[in-house]
Design an enzyme around this catalytic site. Structure first.
Site, PDB file in Angstrom:
ATOM      1  N   SER A 207       0.835  -1.194   0.000  1.00 46.91           N
ATOM      2  CA  SER A 207       0.000   0.000   0.000  1.00 46.91           C
ATOM      3  C   SER A 207       0.874   1.249   0.000  1.00 46.91           C
ATOM      4  CB  SER A 207      -0.969  -0.048   1.185  1.00 46.91           C
ATOM      5  OG  SER A 207      -2.041   0.837   0.999  1.00 46.91           O
ATOM      6  N   ASP A 313      -8.628  -5.467  -6.117  1.00 47.16           N
ATOM      7  CA  ASP A 313      -8.306  -4.445  -5.121  1.00 47.16           C
ATOM      8  C   ASP A 313      -9.121  -3.186  -5.423  1.00 47.16           C
ATOM      9  OD1 ASP A 313      -7.167  -2.579  -3.391  1.00 47.16           O
ATOM     10  OD2 ASP A 313      -5.132  -3.324  -3.695  1.00 47.16           O
ATOM     11  N   HIS A 344      -7.242  -5.974  -1.380  1.00 46.48           N
ATOM     12  CA  HIS A 344      -6.046  -5.284  -0.883  1.00 46.48           C
ATOM     13  C   HIS A 344      -5.366  -6.167   0.170  1.00 46.48           C
ATOM     14  CE1 HIS A 344      -3.793  -1.557  -0.767  1.00 46.48           C
ATOM     15  NE2 HIS A 344      -3.913  -1.448   0.545  1.00 46.48           N
TER      16      HIS A 344
END
Length: 660
Positions: A207, A313, A344
């Site tokens: 991320s 995602d 994610h």
């Protein structure tokens, strides 16, 4: 030992030797002689856990970034926590570094178990989140955890992927290579030098952390040998907007507020205001977004890239993969990719055993120079079904061609056709912000006022999409504002990872498995996971959005004239999906995609001109493959060869327990 990695996206397999290969020869010889006891028996192929994790050096330094973002006359220092094996330095050996630069070490935690950094009374790190230090420190690597500016124990202000974020991590790479200053305390004058490292650094993170790895690589900093970005952003504009359409009801200032330290919260009001002013809700591309676009600087990337992303995602969406991957390919960057069915999610939590093994070999190859064969393996691993993976020699495959598919009117309004021939007629729908892509797909065969749907014939053979798609729409709105969504759908029954559920495709179990050495304050044992699946009648393949007001420019938008036709192209996220024989491929064009983009200020009705609307889809085999798959006769004999190295699915074998 030349480094050879496949880097061609659309052309046949190419191997090449670069200047990095010559450096790798020297590094391999040095590490073979110094770092492993097997040197006398030939070049090593794998680093072994021969060093004590219990006795590892744990220390903190503060690296001077050279930045003074709040103009108080004092440059920012960022906190750098280090765990490294004690023995190499005692013996005069220098080691490489694995680094994770993150804003989350104190506010939010890392990994599936939300681990935070913890410290002893001297301020040295006790628990370093995740398994990287537990696993790699005994194998002769240092692990470095960097607090981005404005977070945890670092000075400065959070600027959401901007210069301060990137420089705070780049400065650490510079320090590791003797080009920057560091100190033993946050405000002191005693210098700290990284005499224990050879400077060869690999950055990793999920991320925001992986985003920083992308950004630092785009500076071209010397000493950064490889990056492993997991579910990472490649341009921050695309995190908040899609061609003018807002993806969230807040901007970067809200994200900054979530991670900044108490000191930053008290001192960084002016920087926060710059984030607000520089990211207007109009969706215009301002200088703030240009500063946070790493794709434009892909020509600077010298590090190899091992990219991991979930094809479902919906946080950092697949729009961040295609343009970045293509830019890296254009510039000859050595690369590898894993694409999962998850949302994610870190690969440690969807493919743990294979992930640890592959990451180990990747770092051994890139940082130690070991000739372990990973550069001769297929470029791409793709999760075709839950826990079942295929490989592809190159990605997208060399036989992939962009194919233009055209929607046409069907026997009943709202349910049209999708094929190679030019469409005719019109379709009309009204934006309903309460509906989502799953609502549209569930009613693909039924005329509904909220969408226009177009479907192929049932396929007579498998059809593979691989790469990024575009949908060009010509639409006439009834109001001055309008948002558009375009969605590709695989219509047919399947079992998929349940990416829309909590966990985004995984379930967390109670049993733990161990990946490295432990101490009383830092365990290497983590909760196991399993695929969380769902049986579905359709699968969303790819999606994209736009504000029709951006029809004339990707930079700025404007009001629409009701009754006037506008033409705009929507960029859909990259994917790799096989539409099986018996299924159908569908294109949906609609308005607001509920929970994925924000609605416009009006609820327009839009009329599509089908003669000027088309989908540009990357198909393995191109238009000929589509024509064969949609031909009106029964199944044909299998192709003589498989698609560019695609192998039969292999089921992941999980380690039931114990150390590894």
């Amino acid at each position: 030992m030349p480094i050879r990695m496949r880097f061609t996206t659309w052309r046949p397999l190419v191997r090449f030797t670069t200047w990095r290969s010559l450096a790798a020869v020297a590094v391999a010889a040095l590490t073979a002689a110094l770092l492993t006891p097997t040197a006398a028996h030939g070049a090593p192929r794998e680093s072994k856990p021969v060093y004590s994790y219990e006795k590892a050096v744990r220390e903190a330094v503060w690296v001077d970034t050279g930045l003074d973002g709040d103009s108080d006359g004092r440059t920012y220092r960022v906190a750098v926590d280090i765990v490294r094996p004690r023995e190499p330095a005692q013996q005069g050996r220098k080691i490489p570094v694995i680094m994770d630069a993150s804003p989350y070490y104190s506010c939010c935690g890392r990994g599936n178990e939300s681990q935070l950094k913890t410290y002893d009374a001297d301020g040295d790190v006790v628990q370093m989140p995740l398994f990287y230090d537990n696993y790699f420190v005994p194998r002769g690597y240092a692990f470095v955890g960097v607090d981005l500016t404005g977070t945890n124990r670092s000075d400065g202000c959070v600027d959401i992927g901007g210069r301060s974020d990137i420089q705070s991590a780049k400065a650490v790479v510079d320090w590791l290579n003797g080009r920057a200053k560091a100190y033993t305390t946050r405000t002191g004058t005693t210098r700290a030098k990284a005499t224990w490292t050879n400077g060869r650094t690999g950055m990793i993170g999920k991320s925001w952390d992986g985003t920083i790895a992308n950004g630092v690589a785009a500076t071209g900093v010397e000493g950064l040998e490889t990056i492993v970005p997991i579910a990472a952003i490649s341009t921050w504009y695309d995190y908040y907007f899609a061609k003018g359409a807002p993806l969230y009801d807040s901007g970067p200032d809200a994200l900054s507020n979530a991670v900044e330290s108490a000191d930053a919260r008290a001192e960084c009001g002016a920087v926060q205001q710059k984030l607000v002013d520089g990211a207007p809700r109009t969706g215009d591309r301002t200088p703030l977004w240009a500063e946070r676009d790493y794709i434009k600087d892909a020509a600077n990337v010298k590090a190899s890239v091992f990219l991991i992303h979930g094809m479902q995602d919906l946080n950092v969406r697949m729009q961040h993969v295609g343009p970045w991957w293509d830019a890296l390919a254009k510039n000859g960057v050595e690369r590898k990719i894993w694409l999962s069915q998850t949302g994610h999610v870190d690969p440690f939590d969807f493919r743990r055993a294979d992930w640890v093994d592959t990451l180990h070999r990747w770092f051994d190859h890139e940082l130690l120079g070991y000739d372990n064969g990973i550069d001769d393996e297929p470029m791409a691993d793709i999760e075709r079904h839950p826990d079942q993976w295929v490989t592809s020699d190159t990605w997208p495959p060399s036989g992939t061609r962009t194919t233009t598919l055209r929607p046409g009117s069907g026997a009943q309004p709202g349910v049209g056709t999708l094929g190679l021939n030019k469409g005719r007629g019109t379709e009309t729908f009204t934006d309903d912000p309460e509906l989502s892509e799953t609502d549209w797909a569930a009613q693909i065969g039924t005329p509904t006022p909220g969408k226009a749907g177009f479907v192929t014939r049932p396929l007579t053979r498998d059809l593979r999409l691989s790469g990024s798609s575009e949908v060009t729409v010509t639409a006439t709105p009834t109001t001055s504002t309008a948002h558009l969504s375009a969605v590709l759908v695989d219509l047919g029954p399947a079992t998929i990872r349940d990416y829309a559920a909590r966990g985004e495709g995984i379930s967390t179990l109670t049993d733990r498995t161990c990946w490295g050495a432990s101490t009383s304050g830092d365990s290497a044992c983590f909760k196991e996971t399993a695929a969380k699946t769902a049986d579905v009648d359709y699968t969303i393949v790819s999606r994209g959005w736009a504000d029709l007001g951006n029809h004339a420019s990707d930079v700025t938008g404007g009001p629409l004239t009701p009754g006037k036709a506008y033409r705009i192209t929507l960029d859909l996220g990259a994917t790799d999906q096989v539409i099986p024989a018996g299924h159908r491929l569908a294109l949906i064009v609609a308005g607001t995609d509920n929970n994925l983009i924000e609605p416009p200020s009006t609820k327009p009705t839009l009329t599509l001109d089908l003669s000027r609307t088309s989908a540009h889809v990357p198909l393995v085999g191109g238009a000929k493959a589509f024509a064969r798959a949609t031909a009106g006769f029964g199944p044909l004999a299998p192709e003589a060869t498989t698609l560019d190295g695609v192998q039969a699915p292999r089921t992941v074998q999980r380690i039931p327990g114990g150390n590894r």
